[in-house]
Motif scaffolding. Structure first.
Motif, PDB file in Angstrom:
ATOM      1  N   LEU A 115       0.822  -1.208   0.000  1.00 45.33           N
ATOM      2  CA  LEU A 115       0.000   0.000   0.000  1.00 45.33           C
ATOM      3  C   LEU A 115       0.860   1.263   0.000  1.00 45.33           C
ATOM      4  CD1 LEU A 115      -2.624  -1.224   2.630  1.00 45.33           C
ATOM      5  CD2 LEU A 115      -2.761  -1.381   0.131  1.00 45.33           C
ATOM      6  N   GLU A 116       2.064   1.146  -0.489  1.00 45.39           N
ATOM      7  CA  GLU A 116       2.990   2.279  -0.533  1.00 45.39           C
ATOM      8  C   GLU A 116       2.367   3.447  -1.299  1.00 45.39           C
ATOM      9  OE1 GLU A 116       6.139   3.824   0.967  1.00 45.39           O
ATOM     10  OE2 GLU A 116       6.450   1.664   0.730  1.00 45.39           O
ATOM     11  N   GLY A 117       2.423   4.635  -0.682  1.00 45.84           N
ATOM     12  CA  GLY A 117       1.922   5.840  -1.325  1.00 45.84           C
ATOM     13  C   GLY A 117       0.430   6.069  -1.200  1.00 45.84           C
ATOM     14  N   LYS A 118      -0.292   5.138  -0.541  1.00 40.52           N
ATOM     15  CA  LYS A 118      -1.731   5.276  -0.369  1.00 40.52           C
ATOM     16  C   LYS A 118      -2.053   6.089   0.884  1.00 40.52           C
ATOM     17  CE  LYS A 118      -2.661   2.272  -3.720  1.00 40.52           C
ATOM     18  NZ  LYS A 118      -3.319   2.646  -4.996  1.00 40.52           N
ATOM     19  N   VAL A 119      -3.149   6.846   0.816  1.00 43.10           N
ATOM     20  CA  VAL A 119      -3.655   7.571   1.980  1.00 43.10           C
ATOM     21  C   VAL A 119      -4.881   6.833   2.491  1.00 43.10           C
ATOM     22  CG1 VAL A 119      -4.696   9.717   2.815  1.00 43.10           C
ATOM     23  CG2 VAL A 119      -2.790   9.799   1.191  1.00 43.10           C
ATOM     24  N   ALA A 120      -4.863   6.468   3.784  1.00 42.72           N
ATOM     25  CA  ALA A 120      -5.942   5.670   4.371  1.00 42.72           C
ATOM     26  C   ALA A 120      -6.575   6.398   5.542  1.00 42.72           C
ATOM     27  CB  ALA A 120      -5.402   4.324   4.831  1.00 42.72           C
ATOM     28  N   VAL A 121      -7.893   6.357   5.607  1.00 45.80           N
ATOM     29  CA  VAL A 121      -8.646   6.902   6.738  1.00 45.80           C
ATOM     30  C   VAL A 121      -9.345   5.747   7.438  1.00 45.80           C
ATOM     31  CG1 VAL A 121     -10.557   8.385   7.454  1.00 45.80           C
ATOM     32  CG2 VAL A 121      -8.998   9.147   5.649  1.00 45.80           C
ATOM     33  N   VAL A 122      -9.154   5.656   8.756  1.00 44.78           N
ATOM     34  CA  VAL A 122      -9.771   4.605   9.562  1.00 44.78           C
ATOM     35  C   VAL A 122     -10.608   5.267  10.645  1.00 44.78           C
ATOM     36  CG1 VAL A 122      -9.381   2.634  11.084  1.00 44.78           C
ATOM     37  CG2 VAL A 122      -7.822   3.057   9.151  1.00 44.78           C
ATOM     38  N   THR A 123     -11.927   5.141  10.551  1.00 44.77           N
ATOM     39  CA  THR A 123     -12.768   5.715  11.608  1.00 44.77           C
ATOM     40  C   THR A 123     -12.786   4.760  12.802  1.00 44.77           C
ATOM     41  OG1 THR A 123     -14.875   4.736  10.880  1.00 44.77           O
ATOM     42  CG2 THR A 123     -14.196   6.818   9.849  1.00 44.77           C
ATOM     43  N   GLY A 124     -12.852   5.329  13.995  1.00 43.57           N
ATOM     44  CA  GLY A 124     -12.795   4.503  15.189  1.00 43.57           C
ATOM     45  C   GLY A 124     -11.473   3.771  15.298  1.00 43.57           C
ATOM     46  N   GLY A 125     -10.398   4.465  14.920  1.00 47.18           N
ATOM     47  CA  GLY A 125      -9.095   3.815  14.851  1.00 47.18           C
ATOM     48  C   GLY A 125      -8.290   3.841  16.130  1.00 47.18           C
ATOM     49  N   ASN A 126      -8.886   4.301  17.223  1.00 42.82           N
ATOM     50  CA  ASN A 126      -8.112   4.421  18.454  1.00 42.82           C
ATOM     51  C   ASN A 126      -8.137   3.150  19.310  1.00 42.82           C
ATOM     52  OD1 ASN A 126     -10.880   5.974  18.786  1.00 42.82           O
ATOM     53  ND2 ASN A 126     -10.448   5.027  20.760  1.00 42.82           N
ATOM     54  N   SER A 127      -8.912   2.137  18.915  1.00 44.91           N
ATOM     55  CA  SER A 127      -8.941   0.904  19.695  1.00 44.91           C
ATOM     56  C   SER A 127      -9.448  -0.251  18.839  1.00 44.91           C
ATOM     57  CB  SER A 127      -9.854   1.056  20.929  1.00 44.91           C
ATOM     58  OG  SER A 127     -11.202   1.270  20.531  1.00 44.91           O
ATOM     59  N   GLY A 128      -9.288  -1.464  19.363  1.00 51.20           N
ATOM     60  CA  GLY A 128      -9.868  -2.647  18.759  1.00 51.20           C
ATOM     61  C   GLY A 128      -9.472  -2.909  17.326  1.00 51.20           C
ATOM     62  N   ILE A 129     -10.458  -3.270  16.518  1.00 49.02           N
ATOM     63  CA  ILE A 129     -10.222  -3.615  15.120  1.00 49.02           C
ATOM     64  C   ILE A 129      -9.699  -2.416  14.343  1.00 49.02           C
ATOM     65  CG2 ILE A 129     -11.401  -4.246  12.970  1.00 49.02           C
ATOM     66  CD1 ILE A 129     -13.164  -6.135  14.666  1.00 49.02           C
TER      67      ILE A 129
ATOM     68  N   VAL B 246      -8.051  10.521  -0.992  1.00 44.73           N
ATOM     69  CA  VAL B 246      -7.988   9.337  -0.138  1.00 44.73           C
ATOM     70  C   VAL B 246      -8.071   8.086  -1.015  1.00 44.73           C
ATOM     71  CG1 VAL B 246      -9.219   8.023   1.655  1.00 44.73           C
ATOM     72  CG2 VAL B 246      -8.989  10.514   1.854  1.00 44.73           C
ATOM     73  N   ASP B 247      -7.247   7.094  -0.682  1.00 42.98           N
ATOM     74  CA  ASP B 247      -7.224   5.840  -1.442  1.00 42.98           C
ATOM     75  C   ASP B 247      -7.920   4.695  -0.711  1.00 42.98           C
ATOM     76  OD1 ASP B 247      -5.247   6.666  -3.658  1.00 42.98           O
ATOM     77  OD2 ASP B 247      -4.141   7.148  -1.822  1.00 42.98           O
ATOM     78  N   ILE B 248      -7.938   4.774   0.615  1.00 40.65           N
ATOM     79  CA  ILE B 248      -8.516   3.702   1.433  1.00 40.65           C
ATOM     80  C   ILE B 248      -9.394   4.330   2.501  1.00 40.65           C
ATOM     81  CG2 ILE B 248      -8.016   1.807   3.024  1.00 40.65           C
ATOM     82  CD1 ILE B 248      -5.185   1.710   1.646  1.00 40.65           C
ATOM     83  N   LEU B 249     -10.637   3.894   2.588  1.00 43.03           N
ATOM     84  CA  LEU B 249     -11.554   4.369   3.616  1.00 43.03           C
ATOM     85  C   LEU B 249     -12.116   3.160   4.343  1.00 43.03           C
ATOM     86  CD1 LEU B 249     -13.191   6.619   5.009  1.00 43.03           C
ATOM     87  CD2 LEU B 249     -14.881   6.414   3.166  1.00 43.03           C
ATOM     88  N   PHE B 250     -11.715   2.986   5.603  1.00 39.10           N
ATOM     89  CA  PHE B 250     -12.218   1.889   6.433  1.00 39.10           C
ATOM     90  C   PHE B 250     -13.212   2.480   7.424  1.00 39.10           C
ATOM     91  CE2 PHE B 250     -11.206  -1.337   9.999  1.00 39.10           C
ATOM     92  CZ  PHE B 250     -12.318  -2.098   9.669  1.00 39.10           C
ATOM     93  N   ILE B 251     -14.493   2.250   7.178  1.00 37.69           N
ATOM     94  CA  ILE B 251     -15.564   2.790   8.033  1.00 37.69           C
ATOM     95  C   ILE B 251     -15.825   1.761   9.119  1.00 37.69           C
ATOM     96  CG2 ILE B 251     -17.902   3.700   8.086  1.00 37.69           C
ATOM     97  CD1 ILE B 251     -17.589   4.348   5.110  1.00 37.69           C
ATOM     98  N   ASN B 252     -15.177   1.972  10.235  1.00 38.45           N
ATOM     99  CA  ASN B 252     -15.100   0.976  11.294  1.00 38.45           C
ATOM    100  C   ASN B 252     -15.846   1.371  12.558  1.00 38.45           C
ATOM    101  OD1 ASN B 252     -13.575  -1.125  13.128  1.00 38.45           O
ATOM    102  ND2 ASN B 252     -13.046   0.886  13.971  1.00 38.45           N
ATOM    103  N   ALA B 253     -15.974   2.661  12.842  1.00 43.05           N
ATOM    104  CA  ALA B 253     -16.548   3.112  14.108  1.00 43.05           C
ATOM    105  C   ALA B 253     -17.938   2.530  14.326  1.00 43.05           C
ATOM    106  CB  ALA B 253     -16.605   4.641  14.149  1.00 43.05           C
ATOM    107  N   GLY B 254     -18.185   2.061  15.519  1.00 41.93           N
ATOM    108  CA  GLY B 254     -19.493   1.500  15.831  1.00 41.93           C
ATOM    109  C   GLY B 254     -19.609   1.201  17.314  1.00 41.93           C
ATOM    110  N   ILE B 255     -20.837   0.945  17.750  1.00 34.49           N
ATOM    111  CA  ILE B 255     -21.079   0.621  19.152  1.00 34.49           C
ATOM    112  C   ILE B 255     -22.003  -0.584  19.225  1.00 34.49           C
ATOM    113  CG2 ILE B 255     -20.772   2.996  19.957  1.00 34.49           C
ATOM    114  CD1 ILE B 255     -23.850   3.199  20.100  1.00 34.49           C
ATOM    115  N   VAL B 256     -22.017  -1.213  20.394  1.00 36.39           N
ATOM    116  CA  VAL B 256     -22.965  -2.297  20.633  1.00 36.39           C
ATOM    117  C   VAL B 256     -24.133  -1.739  21.434  1.00 36.39           C
ATOM    118  CG1 VAL B 256     -21.245  -4.124  20.570  1.00 36.39           C
ATOM    119  CG2 VAL B 256     -21.742  -2.997  22.736  1.00 36.39           C
ATOM    120  N   GLY B 257     -25.236  -2.415  21.377  1.00 34.39           N
ATOM    121  CA  GLY B 257     -26.408  -2.002  22.140  1.00 34.39           C
ATOM    122  C   GLY B 257     -27.458  -3.071  22.014  1.00 34.39           C
TER     123      GLY B 257
END
Length: 246
Positions: free
Chosen positions: A4-18, A79-90
């Motif tokens: 993934l050299e040279g790619k820009v990636a955004v990861v939501t909820g990237g401060n923990s877990g997956i 942006v080249d990579i968008l990982f929409i990860n943020a979520g909660i359980v309920g």
């Protein structure tokens, strides 16, 4: 490997877990990574540990999503990579579910994820990769999980529609649906030690491979979807649950 050299990636909820594991893996494969999260201290700590950029943004707030997209656009362009990860359980039974719980889960897991994609589409390079974090519960129907499960089922539906809409630009949209995974989110259920042990036992009894998932495994799948190795895959949901949903 620096796939993934040279790619820009955004990861939501990237401060923990997956999300944290994915940010680490994407960076290891050469991407320039931006993580987001709701809590400033947690985002700053994770960003420092990972050696990535951290931005505070609440996925449950559309205005915050718009500001996040504007900030990323100003600082990084495309942006080249968008990982929409943020979520909660309920969880609650349908009979006892409250409007507050319903709104909180749907606002973050579905509405927030939907508008994160919506607001970032103008920033996506042609040929970019979008990955949603879904759940194996999107296709399972357990008691007391109707709100969470429906939020993830809706996400998979949006994923497939987005795959069609963005195909002319060669932007691929897929989702990863883990089963029980050893992450901090399990510790946020408010269970005491015995109850948590019973939960792990209950889950393991239902997983044919007799083990819980690891965040690193999901992270590697996100990186795979983001690489040229998956350039002919779009509209796909990969279930990673050790056979639990079989």
């Amino acid at each position: 490997m620096k796939n993934l050299e040279g790619k820009v990636a955004v990861v939501t909820g990237g401060n923990s877990g997956i999300g944290y594991a994915a940010a680490k893996e994407l960076k290891a494969q050469g991407a320039q990574v931006i993580i987001t999260g709701r809590r400033q201290e947690a985002v700053e700590t994770a960003a420092q540990q990972l050696g990535v950029t951290g931005l505070v943004a609440d996925q449950g707030n559309v205005q915050a999503i718009e500001q996040l997209a504007a900030t990323v656009g100003e600082q990084y362009g495309k942006v080249d990579i968008l990982f929409i990860n943020a979520g909660i359980v309920g969880g609650a039974s349908i009979e006892t579910a409250t409007e507050d719980v319903f709104d909180q889960v749907i606002n973050i897991n579905y509405k927030g994820a939907y508008f994160t994609l919506s607001k970032f589409i103008p920033l996506l390079n042609d040929g970019a990769s979008v990955v949603f974090l879904s759940s194996n519960t999107a296709s399972m129907h357990g008691a007391n999980a109707s709100v969470y499960s429906s939020s993830k089922a809706a996400l998979n539906s949006v994923m497939k529609a987005a795959a069609i809409e963005l195909a002319p630009r060669k932007i691929r949209v897929n989702s990863v649906s883990p089963g029980p995974t050893q992450t901090e989110i399990l510790n946020k259920l408010g269970l005491d030690e015995e109850a948590r042990k019973n939960l792990d036992t209950w889950m393991l009894e239902r997983v044919p491979l007799k083990q819980l998932g690891e965040a690193d495994d999901v992270a590697k799948m996100v990186a795979y979807f983001s690489s040229d190795a998956a350039k002919f895959i779009t509209g796909a949901e990969i279930v990673m649950d050790g056979g639990m949903s079989l």
